[in-house]
Enzyme design. Structure first.
Site, PDB file in Angstrom:
ATOM      1  N   PRO A   1       0.798  -1.220   0.000  1.00  0.00           N
ATOM      2  CG  PRO A   1      -0.402  -1.346   1.975  1.00  0.00           C
ATOM      3  CD  PRO A   1       0.854  -1.805   1.345  1.00  0.00           C
ATOM      4  CD  GLU A   2       4.081   2.635  -3.805  1.00  0.00           C
ATOM      5  OE1 GLU A   2       4.296   3.739  -4.283  1.00  0.00           O
ATOM      6  OE2 GLU A   2       4.519   1.583  -4.291  1.00  0.00           O
TER       7      GLU A   2
ATOM      8  NE  ARG B   1       7.215  -8.797   4.955  1.00  0.00           N
ATOM      9  CZ  ARG B   1       8.102  -8.164   4.196  1.00  0.00           C
ATOM     10  NH1 ARG B   1       7.756  -7.776   3.003  1.00  0.00           N
ATOM     11  NH2 ARG B   1       9.297  -7.938   4.629  1.00  0.00           N
TER      12      ARG B   1
ATOM     13  CG  HIS C   1      -1.591 -14.524   7.836  1.00  0.00           C
ATOM     14  ND1 HIS C   1      -0.454 -14.850   8.543  1.00  0.00           N
ATOM     15  CD2 HIS C   1      -1.631 -15.367   6.780  1.00  0.00           C
ATOM     16  CE1 HIS C   1       0.182 -15.831   7.914  1.00  0.00           C
ATOM     17  NE2 HIS C   1      -0.520 -16.164   6.851  1.00  0.00           N
TER      18      HIS C   1
END
Length: 280
Positions: free
Chosen positions: A2-3, A111, A92
């Site tokens: 995500p930018e 992550r 997750h």
DNA sequence: ACCCATGTTTACCC
DNA sequence: TGGGTAAACATGGG
């Protein structure tokens, strides 16, 4: 992943899905995800209503009743989903907000790099990550004169400088490579060697590129999806990122991949040349 | 098995 | 002190 365009797409999706919802309960399955005390986070948010979702740079700002704001950064792989409470919980999924209507807002992060923090509305501007953010990449706030002046003071290469979020906020590794290619500027060019003309072209390309990417719903390279679990479409419009050894779309030269500031960097060695010295 | 990955913060150096 | 840089964070995929 995500930018800014991806974060903005997530924000718009969530706004449609969960605005006005009251939080019935909060479950934190991975406490490190929460900056500060997770029990405090749970207790204060319970029974609060989500009034608005805003964005600053790549940060999502969930505005709740009673002057509470949840600041969330997705980092590399954070995602928000809305599910029925009966839907199976992914391994997750780290934070679950039970909504009063029976659905759940779930935060998922393979992550575990993402972070969430509860603050008093308004005080988020003082958080370390937000305090130094440059202007939003839109014409109203991002001005060429200011950009050029700041570039003159930076002792970094342009790619690293654009990634640090202080000149302008919102660019990440993908869009930086794209705007530098469009602007015909080598990623290792010293900021101080950029001319006002180059700074102007770069400035304009940053604004238009990010706006186009938002329109396309962001870029999905590996795993980005929005709040509807929908992938973006801007990956089909990328000119250099991920095109190593493929022909430059302008001149046909093979796109090269190098490392700049620890980041994989794609550029055209013909169109984007380093300015090594000034000849007067 | 090894290397790479869309981002920021931290530690450390000058 | 401010600015710059590399490591750290944690995991999966090629």
């Amino acid at each position: 992943m995500p930018e800014l365009p991806e974060v903005e797409t997530v924000r718009r999706g969530l706004q449609k899905l969960v605005l006005g919802q009251k939080i019935a309960r909060v479950e934190v399955l991975y406490p490190k995800m929460i900056v500060g005390d997770a029990d405090d986070f749970k207790a204060k948010l319970t029974e609060q209503t989500l009034e608005k979702i805003e964005r600053r740079g790549k940060y999502l700002l969930f505005r709740f009743t009673n002057g509470l704001t949840v600041v969330s950064h997705l980092r590399m792989e954070g995602k928000f989903y809305v599910k029925e409470a009966t839907d199976p919980v992914d391994k997750h999924t780290h934070v679950i907000f039970d909504l009063a209507d029976g659905r759940q807002l779930r935060y998922n992060d393979v992550r575990k790099f993402g972070r969430m923090q509860l603050v008093q509305t308004g005080s988020e501007e003082k958080l370390p990550g937000l305090a130094k953010l440059g202007p939003e990449p839109v014409a109203e706030t991002f001005k060429v004169a200011d950009f050029y002046q700041k570039l003159q003071k930076k002792k970094k290469n342009i790619k690293t400088a654009l990634l640090d979020q202080t000149l302008v906020t919102g660019l990440g590794n993908i869009y930086v490579d794209e705007v530098l290619w469009q602007s015909k500027i080598h990623p290792e060019t010293s900021c101080q060697k950029l001319t006002l003309d180059q700074a102007t072209i770069l400035h304009d390309n940053i604004i238009t590129e990010l706006a186009k990417a938002i329109k396309a719903g962001g870029t999905t390279i590996r795993s980005y999806t929005d709040a509807f679990q929908k992938t973006g479409a801007f990956q089909f419009e990328l000119d250099v990122y991920g095109r190593t050894d493929e022909p430059c779309k302008r001149c046909g030269t093979k796109i090269q991949k190098i490392v700049v500031g620890q980041r994989g960097t794609h550029f055209c060695p013909h169109c984007q040349q380093v300015v090594k010295c000034h000849i007067f």
